[in-house]
Every structure is written in C-alpha cells, then in structure tokens.
Design a protein around this motif. Structure first.
Motif: not given
Length: 201
Positions: A175-180, A119-129
């Motif tokens: 990239a979101a997963r690697s942020a952790v 569930a957390c895998r895309t929580d770290a994706v910031p809003p992309l323009l």
C-alpha cells in the motif's frame, strides 16, 4: 459474487463470533436483537486483534489484500479509521515486523546506491494502531451503517479467516508503494468497491 451477499450486514453467525469476544456474549447478542444499529465495545486479544489504519491508507491495504493477496478477515470503518480484524497475537508482532522492514530497507540503502529506492518503501506507512490483549475497540452495529461506522467486509461465519502479522505487513508495504503511483484523480465512486468473500483463502 452472489447478489444475495451484502458486505455491510453481519450474519447471525458473524454476530455470534463477534459477541464471543466479550465477557457476556448472550447479553451482547440480546442487545443487538433489540437494537441492531448499536455499536458495541469488545475486547481484543482472545478471539481477534484489530489493526487500525487511517481510512485512505487502510483502503489501499484492503485493495492490496483483495487484488493481489489472500483477501481479508472482517473489516470495518469507524470514525475515519479502517479496522482490520486479525489473528490474535498480530498486535504484538506487527509493530516489530514493520520496524524491521524499515530498518532492513535503510540498512541496504546505506551501502548500496541502487537500494535508495528500496529505502522509501515503508516511509509512506503511517503509524498503525495495533489493538491486542488488554485493549478494546468499538465495532459497528451488525445492521448497516450509522454515523461514519460501517462494515466493509462483514463477519459471516463463526470462524472467519483472520490474517496474521506477515500478511498485514505485506499489505502495508505494498500500500505504501502504491501511494507513490496514485493518480490525483480518484475513481468516480470509491464506495463502490466490492470484495468477493468467496475467494478468501
């Protein structure tokens, strides 16, 4: 990688490709001949779309694309944002894919305790323009970097390969997963990363 390749400089063919996005390509090329250090505003939607990410997250996406994926299309850094050039139509499709990915992950987690990590895998994706039809972006000058504006992967052909929405979704999720797992100690020189365009698919 050939030592002659300079990822920060746009080739004449790359400049022609960029200029073809505008209404008056010859005028754009003439401007660049006179002032090769001049950034230019170009419309999106017909020749390319652009996905703009915060610089650090965009760098992680770019690393995933080159380390584990097919490579990237042209990529620029402009005023603290990473501009990933993508196939036309990406700007319209990518937000829906990201939303679906988040919903799908949360939906699985609701009924599955083991899915909580997912569930957390895309929580770290910031809003992309996402810039597509009707939008325009400022692209860096063809010759080198000027005031926080530069090419990281410069256009080098008249028909560069451009990733579609599925490829950029894949890169954003990884990239979101690697942020952790990122160390609090960054590499000595983050600007030293070189992308081997010869292996781009």
């Amino acid at each position: 990688m050939s030592s002659a390749w300079n990822a920060s400089l746009v080739t004449p063919d790359g400049a022609a490709w960029l200029a073809s996005a505008g209404t008056y390509p010859r005028s754009t090329l003439a401007l660049w001949e006179e002032r090769p250090d001049a950034p230019v505003v170009l419309p999106c939607g017909s020749v390319f779309d652009v996905v703009s990410a915060p610089a650090m997250f965009g760098r992680r996406m770019l690393d995933r694309l080159w380390d584990d994926g097919p490579g990237s299309g042209p990529v620029a850094e402009y005023r603290g944002r990473m501009l990933l050039f993508a196939a036309p139509g990406t700007a319209q499709r990518l937000p829906a894919l990201l939303e679906w990915e988040e919903w799908g992950a949360h939906g699985r987690a609701a009924g599955d305790p083991d899915g909580a990590r997912e569930a957390c895998r895309t929580d770290a994706v910031p809003p992309l323009l996402c810039h597509g039809t009707g939008d325009a972006v400022t692209v860096p000058a063809p010759a080198g970097s000027v005031s926080r504006s530069r090419w990281l992967v410069a256009p080098d052909t008249r028909q560069p390969w451009l990733p579609g929405p599925e490829v950029l979704l894949w890169a954003a999720v990884r990239a979101a997963r690697s942020a952790v797992r990122i160390s609090i100690f960054p590499p000595a020189d983050q600007d030293a990363k070189v992308y081997d365009v010869s292996r781009r698919r």
